[in-house]
Design a protein around this motif. Structure first.
Motif, short mmCIF file in Angstrom:
data_model
loop_
_atom_site.label_atom_id
_atom_site.label_comp_id
_atom_site.label_asym_id
_atom_site.label_seq_id
_atom_site.Cartn_x
_atom_site.Cartn_y
_atom_site.Cartn_z
N MET A 1 0.85 -1.18 0.00
CA MET A 1 0.00 0.00 0.00
C MET A 1 0.90 1.24 0.00
N THR A 2 0.64 2.12 -0.94
CA THR A 2 1.40 3.36 -1.05
C THR A 2 0.52 4.55 -0.71
N LEU A 3 0.99 5.36 0.21
CA LEU A 3 0.31 6.60 0.57
C LEU A 3 1.22 7.76 0.22
N LYS A 4 0.64 8.81 -0.34
CA LYS A 4 1.39 10.04 -0.59
C LYS A 4 0.78 11.12 0.29
N HIS A 5 1.62 11.77 1.08
CA HIS A 5 1.17 12.81 1.99
C HIS A 5 1.44 14.18 1.37
N ILE A 6 0.41 15.01 1.28
CA ILE A 6 0.52 16.36 0.76
C ILE A 6 0.64 17.32 1.94
N GLN A 7 1.69 18.10 1.95
CA GLN A 7 1.95 19.09 3.00
C GLN A 7 1.82 18.49 4.40
N PRO A 8 2.64 17.46 4.70
CA PRO A 8 2.57 16.90 6.05
C PRO A 8 3.02 17.93 7.08
N GLY A 9 2.33 17.94 8.20
CA GLY A 9 2.65 18.89 9.26
C GLY A 9 2.86 18.18 10.58
N LYS A 10 2.82 18.94 11.64
CA LYS A 10 3.08 18.43 12.98
C LYS A 10 2.04 17.39 13.41
N TRP A 11 0.75 17.68 13.17
CA TRP A 11 -0.29 16.76 13.65
C TRP A 11 -1.17 16.18 12.54
N ASN A 12 -1.01 16.66 11.31
CA ASN A 12 -1.76 16.07 10.20
C ASN A 12 -1.14 16.45 8.86
N SER A 13 -1.60 15.83 7.80
CA SER A 13 -1.24 16.21 6.44
C SER A 13 -2.44 16.95 5.86
N ARG A 14 -2.18 17.88 4.95
CA ARG A 14 -3.29 18.59 4.30
C ARG A 14 -4.16 17.60 3.52
N ALA A 15 -3.49 16.60 2.94
CA ALA A 15 -4.22 15.55 2.21
C ALA A 15 -3.36 14.30 2.17
N VAL A 16 -4.03 13.18 1.98
CA VAL A 16 -3.35 11.90 1.81
C VAL A 16 -3.98 11.24 0.57
N ILE A 17 -3.11 10.70 -0.30
CA ILE A 17 -3.58 10.08 -1.53
C ILE A 17 -3.29 8.58 -1.48
N MET B 1 -8.78 14.83 2.25
CA MET B 1 -8.23 16.10 2.73
C MET B 1 -8.62 16.34 4.19
N SER B 2 -7.72 16.94 4.94
CA SER B 2 -8.04 17.31 6.31
C SER B 2 -8.92 18.56 6.30
N GLY B 3 -9.41 18.93 7.46
CA GLY B 3 -10.19 20.16 7.57
C GLY B 3 -9.30 21.36 7.31
N ILE B 4 -9.73 22.24 6.42
CA ILE B 4 -8.96 23.42 6.03
C ILE B 4 -9.66 24.66 6.59
N VAL B 5 -8.86 25.54 7.21
CA VAL B 5 -9.39 26.77 7.79
C VAL B 5 -8.65 27.98 7.20
N ALA B 6 -9.24 29.14 7.37
CA ALA B 6 -8.65 30.40 6.90
C ALA B 6 -7.55 30.85 7.85
N ASP B 7 -6.58 31.57 7.31
CA ASP B 7 -5.55 32.20 8.13
C ASP B 7 -6.06 33.51 8.73
#
Length: 115
Positions: A1-17, A24-30
């Motif tokens: 199984m291959t997973l690609k992590h998009i913009q991995p961060g400290k506690w989550n990735s923005r997306a996983v393919i 996609m994880s929950g996205i919020v405004a800056d």
């Protein structure tokens, strides 16, 4: 199984393919000082960028969950959503009233496919 992590961060990735499926994880405004419509527009711009990095776009979103801190502002969120998505073949979507972090009015989580 291959997973690609998009913009991995400290506690989550923005997306996983996995197998062409983008979760996609929950996205919020800056800008937490902005109103609902502007925060939603910023979140949707971020989603566009994440999907592009994942090899997709908004036309390939299967479903979305929109979390709003005040259901009285749902129409403002919908205005930004419709300006971005349009009404031609929109994805399945739910909107849920929740308590979000201070200043956060909207958080959006999507699932899409590549291609």
């Amino acid at each position: 199984m291959t997973l690609k992590h998009i913009q991995p961060g400290k506690w989550n990735s923005r997306a996983v393919i996995h197998n062409g499926f983008i979760s996609m994880s929950g996205i919020v405004a800056d800008d937490r000082s902005a109103g609902m419509k502007d925060q939603t527009a910023e979140v949707l711009e971020k989603i566009d960028a994440i999907l592009a990095e994942a090899g997709s776009d908004k036309t390939k979103i299967l479903n979305a969950v929109v979390y709003v801190s005040d259901m009285d502002l749902k129409d403002e969120m919908n205005d930004a959503w419709m300006a971005w998505m349009g009404s031609n073949n929109p994805p399945a979507r739910a909107c849920v009233g929740v308590t979000l972090t201070p200043g956060t009015l909207v958080e959006i989580m999507c699932q899409a496919v590549q291609g």
